[in-house]
Write a protein that holds these residues in place. Structure first.
Motif, PDB file in Angstrom:
ATOM      1  N   ARG A 203       0.833  -1.198   0.000  1.00  0.00           N
ATOM      2  CA  ARG A 203       0.000   0.000   0.000  1.00  0.00           C
ATOM      3  C   ARG A 203       0.872   1.253   0.000  1.00  0.00           C
ATOM      4  N   LEU A 204       0.534   2.253  -0.814  1.00  0.00           N
ATOM      5  CA  LEU A 204       1.282   3.506  -0.853  1.00  0.00           C
ATOM      6  C   LEU A 204       0.879   4.385   0.326  1.00  0.00           C
ATOM      7  N   SER A 205       1.861   4.989   0.957  1.00  0.00           N
ATOM      8  CA  SER A 205       1.615   5.853   2.107  1.00  0.00           C
ATOM      9  C   SER A 205       1.524   7.311   1.663  1.00  0.00           C
ATOM     10  N   THR A 206       1.150   8.170   2.593  1.00  0.00           N
ATOM     11  CA  THR A 206       1.117   9.607   2.301  1.00  0.00           C
ATOM     12  C   THR A 206       2.488  10.091   1.873  1.00  0.00           C
ATOM     13  N   GLU A 207       3.541   9.596   2.507  1.00  0.00           N
ATOM     14  CA  GLU A 207       4.897  10.003   2.147  1.00  0.00           C
ATOM     15  C   GLU A 207       5.246   9.578   0.725  1.00  0.00           C
ATOM     16  N   ASP A 208       4.711   8.446   0.271  1.00  0.00           N
ATOM     17  CA  ASP A 208       4.948   8.006  -1.100  1.00  0.00           C
ATOM     18  C   ASP A 208       4.382   8.996  -2.111  1.00  0.00           C
ATOM     19  N   GLY A 209       3.413   9.808  -1.687  1.00  0.00           N
ATOM     20  CA  GLY A 209       2.808  10.781  -2.581  1.00  0.00           C
ATOM     21  C   GLY A 209       3.600  12.063  -2.727  1.00  0.00           C
ATOM     22  N   ARG A 210       4.680  12.240  -1.961  1.00  0.00           N
ATOM     23  CA  ARG A 210       5.471  13.475  -2.042  1.00  0.00           C
ATOM     24  C   ARG A 210       6.265  13.505  -3.344  1.00  0.00           C
ATOM     25  N   VAL A 211       6.091  14.557  -4.115  1.00  0.00           N
ATOM     26  CA  VAL A 211       6.771  14.691  -5.396  1.00  0.00           C
ATOM     27  C   VAL A 211       8.186  15.210  -5.183  1.00  0.00           C
ATOM     28  N   ARG A 212       9.125  14.555  -5.821  1.00  0.00           N
ATOM     29  CA  ARG A 212      10.529  14.966  -5.768  1.00  0.00           C
ATOM     30  C   ARG A 212      10.879  15.584  -7.122  1.00  0.00           C
ATOM     31  N   TRP A 213      10.961  16.895  -7.126  1.00  0.00           N
ATOM     32  CA  TRP A 213      11.109  17.617  -8.392  1.00  0.00           C
ATOM     33  C   TRP A 213      12.460  17.384  -9.049  1.00  0.00           C
ATOM     34  N   GLU A 214      13.437  16.867  -8.311  1.00  0.00           N
ATOM     35  CA  GLU A 214      14.729  16.581  -8.920  1.00  0.00           C
ATOM     36  C   GLU A 214      14.683  15.331  -9.791  1.00  0.00           C
ATOM     37  N   HIS A 215      13.599  14.547  -9.680  1.00  0.00           N
ATOM     38  CA  HIS A 215      13.435  13.370 -10.532  1.00  0.00           C
ATOM     39  C   HIS A 215      13.022  13.803 -11.939  1.00  0.00           C
ATOM     40  N   PRO A 216      13.247  12.952 -12.936  1.00  0.00           N
ATOM     41  CA  PRO A 216      12.829  13.296 -14.305  1.00  0.00           C
ATOM     42  C   PRO A 216      11.318  13.522 -14.397  1.00  0.00           C
ATOM     43  N   ALA A 217      10.913  14.305 -15.373  1.00  0.00           N
ATOM     44  CA  ALA A 217       9.501  14.655 -15.523  1.00  0.00           C
ATOM     45  C   ALA A 217       8.616  13.422 -15.662  1.00  0.00           C
ATOM     46  N   LEU A 218       9.085  12.405 -16.386  1.00  0.00           N
ATOM     47  CA  LEU A 218       8.279  11.200 -16.578  1.00  0.00           C
ATOM     48  C   LEU A 218       8.013  10.517 -15.243  1.00  0.00           C
ATOM     49  N   ALA A 219       9.010  10.488 -14.358  1.00  0.00           N
ATOM     50  CA  ALA A 219       8.829   9.879 -13.040  1.00  0.00           C
ATOM     51  C   ALA A 219       7.878  10.711 -12.182  1.00  0.00           C
ATOM     52  N   LEU A 250       3.100  16.880 -19.502  1.00  0.00           N
ATOM     53  CA  LEU A 250       4.530  16.947 -19.808  1.00  0.00           C
ATOM     54  C   LEU A 250       4.802  18.068 -20.809  1.00  0.00           C
ATOM     55  N   ARG A 251       5.845  18.859 -20.544  1.00  0.00           N
ATOM     56  CA  ARG A 251       6.226  19.960 -21.444  1.00  0.00           C
ATOM     57  C   ARG A 251       7.703  19.817 -21.820  1.00  0.00           C
ATOM     58  N   PRO A 252       8.040  18.857 -22.672  1.00  0.00           N
ATOM     59  CA  PRO A 252       9.450  18.569 -22.988  1.00  0.00           C
ATOM     60  C   PRO A 252      10.181  19.715 -23.669  1.00  0.00           C
ATOM     61  N   GLU A 253       9.443  20.675 -24.243  1.00  0.00           N
ATOM     62  CA  GLU A 253      10.095  21.797 -24.915  1.00  0.00           C
ATOM     63  C   GLU A 253      10.600  22.853 -23.934  1.00  0.00           C
ATOM     64  N   VAL A 254      10.212  22.737 -22.646  1.00  0.00           N
ATOM     65  CA  VAL A 254      10.619  23.731 -21.639  1.00  0.00           C
ATOM     66  C   VAL A 254      11.708  23.117 -20.762  1.00  0.00           C
ATOM     67  N   THR A 255      12.938  23.580 -20.944  1.00  0.00           N
ATOM     68  CA  THR A 255      14.073  22.970 -20.239  1.00  0.00           C
ATOM     69  C   THR A 255      14.855  23.966 -19.386  1.00  0.00           C
ATOM     70  N   HIS A 256      14.401  25.216 -19.309  1.00  0.00           N
ATOM     71  CA  HIS A 256      15.209  26.238 -18.638  1.00  0.00           C
ATOM     72  C   HIS A 256      14.905  26.350 -17.132  1.00  0.00           C
ATOM     73  N   LEU A 257      13.917  25.615 -16.628  1.00  0.00           N
ATOM     74  CA  LEU A 257      13.554  25.736 -15.221  1.00  0.00           C
ATOM     75  C   LEU A 257      14.253  24.667 -14.381  1.00  0.00           C
ATOM     76  N   GLY A 258      14.832  25.098 -13.260  1.00  0.00           N
ATOM     77  CA  GLY A 258      15.456  24.149 -12.347  1.00  0.00           C
ATOM     78  C   GLY A 258      14.409  23.340 -11.606  1.00  0.00           C
ATOM     79  N   PRO A 259      14.793  22.238 -10.957  1.00  0.00           N
ATOM     80  CA  PRO A 259      13.840  21.397 -10.232  1.00  0.00           C
ATOM     81  C   PRO A 259      13.019  22.187  -9.215  1.00  0.00           C
ATOM     82  N   GLY A 260      11.707  22.131  -9.335  1.00  0.00           N
ATOM     83  CA  GLY A 260      10.810  22.793  -8.399  1.00  0.00           C
ATOM     84  C   GLY A 260      10.554  24.252  -8.681  1.00  0.00           C
ATOM     85  N   VAL A 261      11.273  24.863  -9.609  1.00  0.00           N
ATOM     86  CA  VAL A 261      11.091  26.286  -9.913  1.00  0.00           C
ATOM     87  C   VAL A 261       9.794  26.483 -10.700  1.00  0.00           C
ATOM     88  N   VAL A 262       8.991  27.453 -10.255  1.00  0.00           N
ATOM     89  CA  VAL A 262       7.678  27.698 -10.849  1.00  0.00           C
ATOM     90  C   VAL A 262       7.735  28.904 -11.782  1.00  0.00           C
TER      91      VAL A 262
END
Length: 309
Positions: A203-219, A250-262
């Motif tokens: 079973r997935l926990s609440t912590e499993d739902g935390r997004v890690r922006w340093e991971h690739p977009a597909l993940a 997914l927006r593969p054409e946008v590559t200038h933003l660092g992980p988590g940057v909005v």
């Protein structure tokens, strides 16, 4: 056949409805006890109990099946088979052989892949292109019993765990009835599961739902879809507040933003990942209902770097 149906959540309803419409006789329904549900956490009956009572069926709601009186009650029903769909409790060894054809479980994966409580979520999380459903006879091991039948289902690019499970629940209902029909006719023999390619789906926990922006977009995309609707995907804003996330684009054409940057604009809200950006659709700030990401971005201060997580 005389049947004892065991199930609890909404996902079990298509199977219960299909069996009630079949030639088999449901003599009783086994479901989990009433439990807190909804935003108000008020005690409520399970969806299966509600449907069973609407159909005028006797309902058993024991807290455990290890109680001797409960086991005697189930034995006295004299059922030929006990179909199981997401019951949510363990069937003890003393009851496994009580029905003549055993307990037949509908599991939402192609066993031996994704044995456990969250097979659909793990199929989405790990990027499976094809999954399915399996009917098998319960034994003491975790989803290890011999297989009666299977069906396959394509995992679509935009599937959430919720949408995929809904399709499997409806398709699986037909598989379960077909399995019961064949057992009644003496035309079906269970086949032992392969010992190769076994994978587990806890079973997935609440912590499993935390997004890690340093991971690739597909993940990032897969994790969000796997955790939708439960346990829910989330991140944090710069002030530490939790922000629930709906599926992204997914927006593969946008590559200038660092992980988590909005980067918010009139056309959308982009967030950087370890590869390329994703576009937020709906978000839900803590204690509030879901809203379009653009509306949320206009009403919140993200700070100088505008970074999530």
């Amino acid at each position: 056949m005389r049947l004892l149906f065991a199930g609890t959540p909404t996902v079990a309803l298509p199977s219960l409805d299909a069996i009630l419409a079949s030639e088999h006789e449901v003599v009783a329904v086994l479901t989990r006890p009433d439990a807190p549900a909804g935003r108000g956490r008020r005690t409520a009956p399970s969806p299966v109990r509600v449907r069973a009572e609407e159909a005028g069926l006797p309902v058993l709601t024991p807290r455990t099946l290890r109680d001797a009186e409960v086991q005697a009650q189930i034995t006295e029903l004299g059922v030929d088979c006990a179909p199981v769909v997401a019951y949510g409790g363990l069937v003890p060894p003393a009851l496994l052989d009580v029905p003549r054809h055993g307990w037949v479980n509908l599991h939402f994966s192609l066993l031996p892949a994704w044995r456990g409580a969250a097979p659909v979520q793990h199929a989405v999380l790990h990027g499976d292109e094809v999954t399915g459903a399996t009917t098998f006879r319960l034994e003491e091991g975790l989803d290890t019993g011999p297989v009666f039948g299977t069906l396959t289902e394509t995992v679509r690019p935009l599937d959430t765990a919720g949408s995929l499970l809904d399709r499997l629940a409806h398709a699986g209902a037909g598989l379960l009835v077909a399995t019961l029909d064949a057992l009644a006719a003496g035309e079906l023999v269970a086949v032992p599961q392969s010992t190769d390619d076994v994978s587990l789906a806890p079973r997935l926990s609440t912590e499993d739902g935390r997004v890690r922006w340093e991971h690739p977009a597909l993940a990032v995309d897969r994790r969000i879809r796997a955790c939708t609707p439960a346990p829910g995907a989330w991140t944090t804003t710069p002030d530490g507040a939790r922000l629930k996330l709906g599926p992204v684009r997914l927006r593969p054409e946008v590559t200038h933003l660092g992980p988590g940057v909005v980067e918010a604009s009139k056309t959308g809200v982009l967030v950087g990942t370890g590869s390329h950006a994703v576009e937020l659709a709906e978000v839900a700030p803590a204690g509030k209902r879901a809203m379009p990401a653009a509306d949320w971005a206009r009403g919140v201060r993200l700070g100088a770097d505008g970074r999530l997580g």
